[in-house]
Write an enzyme that holds these catalytic residues in place. Structure first.
Site, mmCIF file in Angstrom:
data_model
loop_
_atom_site.group_PDB
_atom_site.id
_atom_site.type_symbol
_atom_site.label_atom_id
_atom_site.label_comp_id
_atom_site.label_asym_id
_atom_site.label_seq_id
_atom_site.Cartn_x
_atom_site.Cartn_y
_atom_site.Cartn_z
ATOM 1 N N THR A 20 5.964 -3.281 20.187
ATOM 2 C CA THR A 20 5.260 -2.542 21.227
ATOM 3 C C THR A 20 4.790 -3.444 22.354
ATOM 4 O O THR A 20 4.787 -3.057 23.526
ATOM 5 C CB THR A 20 4.056 -1.797 20.621
ATOM 6 O OG1 THR A 20 4.522 -0.858 19.646
ATOM 7 C CG2 THR A 20 3.268 -1.047 21.682
ATOM 8 N N THR A 60 3.786 -4.014 15.504
ATOM 9 C CA THR A 60 2.700 -3.888 14.533
ATOM 10 C C THR A 60 3.095 -3.142 13.269
ATOM 11 O O THR A 60 2.440 -3.287 12.235
ATOM 12 C CB THR A 60 1.492 -3.176 15.163
ATOM 13 O OG1 THR A 60 1.887 -1.871 15.617
ATOM 14 C CG2 THR A 60 0.935 -3.982 16.327
ATOM 15 N N ASP A 61 4.162 -2.329 13.307
ATOM 16 C CA ASP A 61 4.483 -1.505 12.142
ATOM 17 C C ASP A 61 4.759 -2.336 10.894
ATOM 18 O O ASP A 61 4.369 -1.950 9.788
ATOM 19 C CB ASP A 61 5.683 -0.611 12.445
ATOM 20 C CG ASP A 61 5.325 0.566 13.338
ATOM 21 O OD1 ASP A 61 4.116 0.776 13.582
ATOM 22 O OD2 ASP A 61 6.240 1.274 13.795
ATOM 23 N N SER A 79 9.689 -3.440 15.138
ATOM 24 C CA SER A 79 9.472 -4.202 13.903
ATOM 25 C C SER A 79 10.070 -3.523 12.677
ATOM 26 O O SER A 79 10.285 -4.170 11.655
ATOM 27 C CB SER A 79 7.984 -4.460 13.686
ATOM 28 O OG SER A 79 7.266 -3.262 13.455
#
Length: 357
Positions: free
Chosen positions: A45, A124-125, A91
């Protein structure tokens, strides 16, 4: 791309593209009195664009390392930054090939006497998985900081620029040595070993509910709560020279779980299985019987974790083949099992590693 932060006086130094190693970027000027920090960009992101400044979902990855640095020219006032584009994907698309390449690059940077610390930008995932992996395979006291963003670079109040600035500030700090890999987002500093993503949308998503944070940023300066310490019984693995890692699946527990998925997982090539069990790692009696039968045939290790956000999976097991993950959630237990299998550990040795968690 990010909206560039205004320059601060005449001290700001612009970050510009340099034709070094293809994808490498650097600050325009070098200052001998500043620490050297390398940024390894992987996408996510923080490197995404949306069609409007109010859109914070359904954005596209594609912002390169040059744009990341151009958005925060103040970084060049606190360190001599060089940036390398390792990958540029969301990610969820990070795989063992990227992880092993990232590890090799990190190892080389950390071995360079002139490098003070390294920052990894990441979606971030699955950020916690990469950060946990790096914490288990890197062998250096130098600071390694993994950061990202919850809002795309085009959003109003995009969080990426400040997160990146703080991550570089942390990697350049003398107080950051000996703390393992760290996660830095939204003013908070966490341990990669314990931090997890707790919310799908909120900026304040990464923290360890039970273990707490390592520190906080005050006026963009990292402040630690504790002296450097190592997580209890943290193992160390060597992946140098590796090109692939053993495949490990996670099966999610719920009412009427389909036990045939265990067989399907093994047939598709899984060398180990993590069960995201109900409660403290529970599974149905019929499912456990099927898992026992498959273990008797294949002998592959099966580790029972918990689908709950926190807690401890352990205690007495119904069947002797069961291993339990302790405080590790399913995604971190998967990384641990991958590395243990890659190291050639026996099932008894793997059980010992997990029992210590």
């Amino acid at each position: 791309m990010f909206l560039a932060t205004p320059l601060i006086g005449s001290l700001a130094l612009l970050c510009v593209s340099l034709p070094i190693a293809g994808a490498e970027q650097s600050c325009k000027s070098f200052h001998a009195g500043l620490p050297n920090v390398t940024i390894l960009a992987t996408g996510g992101t923080i490197a995404s664009r949306a069609s409007s400044n109010t859109q914070t979902t359904n954005y596209k990855v594609g912002v390169g390392i040059e744009a990341l640095l151009d958005a925060v020219p103040e970084i060049c006032n606190i360190s001599n930054v060089s940036g390398v584009q390792v990958s540029n994907v969301d990610s969820g698309s990070i795989n063992s090939t990227i992880l092993l390449d990232l590890t090799a690059r990190l190892t080389a940077e950390l071995a360079n006497p002139s490098v003070h610390g390294v920052v990894v930008t990441h979606g971030t995932d699955t950020l916690e998985e990469t950060a946990f992996f790096l914490d288990l395979v890197l062998n250096s006291t130098k600071p390694v900081v993994v950061t990202g963003a919850m809002r795309p670079s085009t959003a109003l109040s995009a969080d990426g620029p400040l997160n990146l600035y703080q991550a570089v500030k942390l990697a350049a700090s003398k107080t950051a040595f000996g703390r393992g890999v760290m996660v830095a987002l939204n003013d908070r500093i966490g341990s990669a070993y314990t931090s997890t993503k707790n919310h799908a949308n909120s900026l304040d998503t990464f923290h360890a509910t039970e273990q707490g944070q390592l520190g906080f940023f005050i006026d963009q300066v990292p402040k630690f709560y504790y002296s450097p310490s190592k997580p209890q019984n943290k193992p160390q693995f060597d992946v140098s020279g590796q090109k692939t890692l053993p495949h490990v699946d996670i099966l999610y527990g719920h009412q009427e779980s389909n036990s045939h998925l265990i067989q399907a997982s093994i047939k598709s090539g899984a060398k180990g299985i993590i069960f995201a069990g109900v409660g403290a790692g529970g599974w149905s009696i019929d499912g456990l019987k099927d898992a026992q039968r498959m273990y008797n045939v294949s002998g592959i290790p099966t580790v029972f974790s918990r689908r709950t956000n926190g807690g401890f999976a352990g205690g007495d097991s119904i069947y002797s083949f069961q291993m339990t993950s302790g405080f590790l959630n399913p995604q971190k237990a998967r990384i641990m099992l991958q590395l243990a299998l890659n190291a050639g550990h026996s099932n008894d040795e793997i059980r010992h590693i997990f029992n210590a968690q």
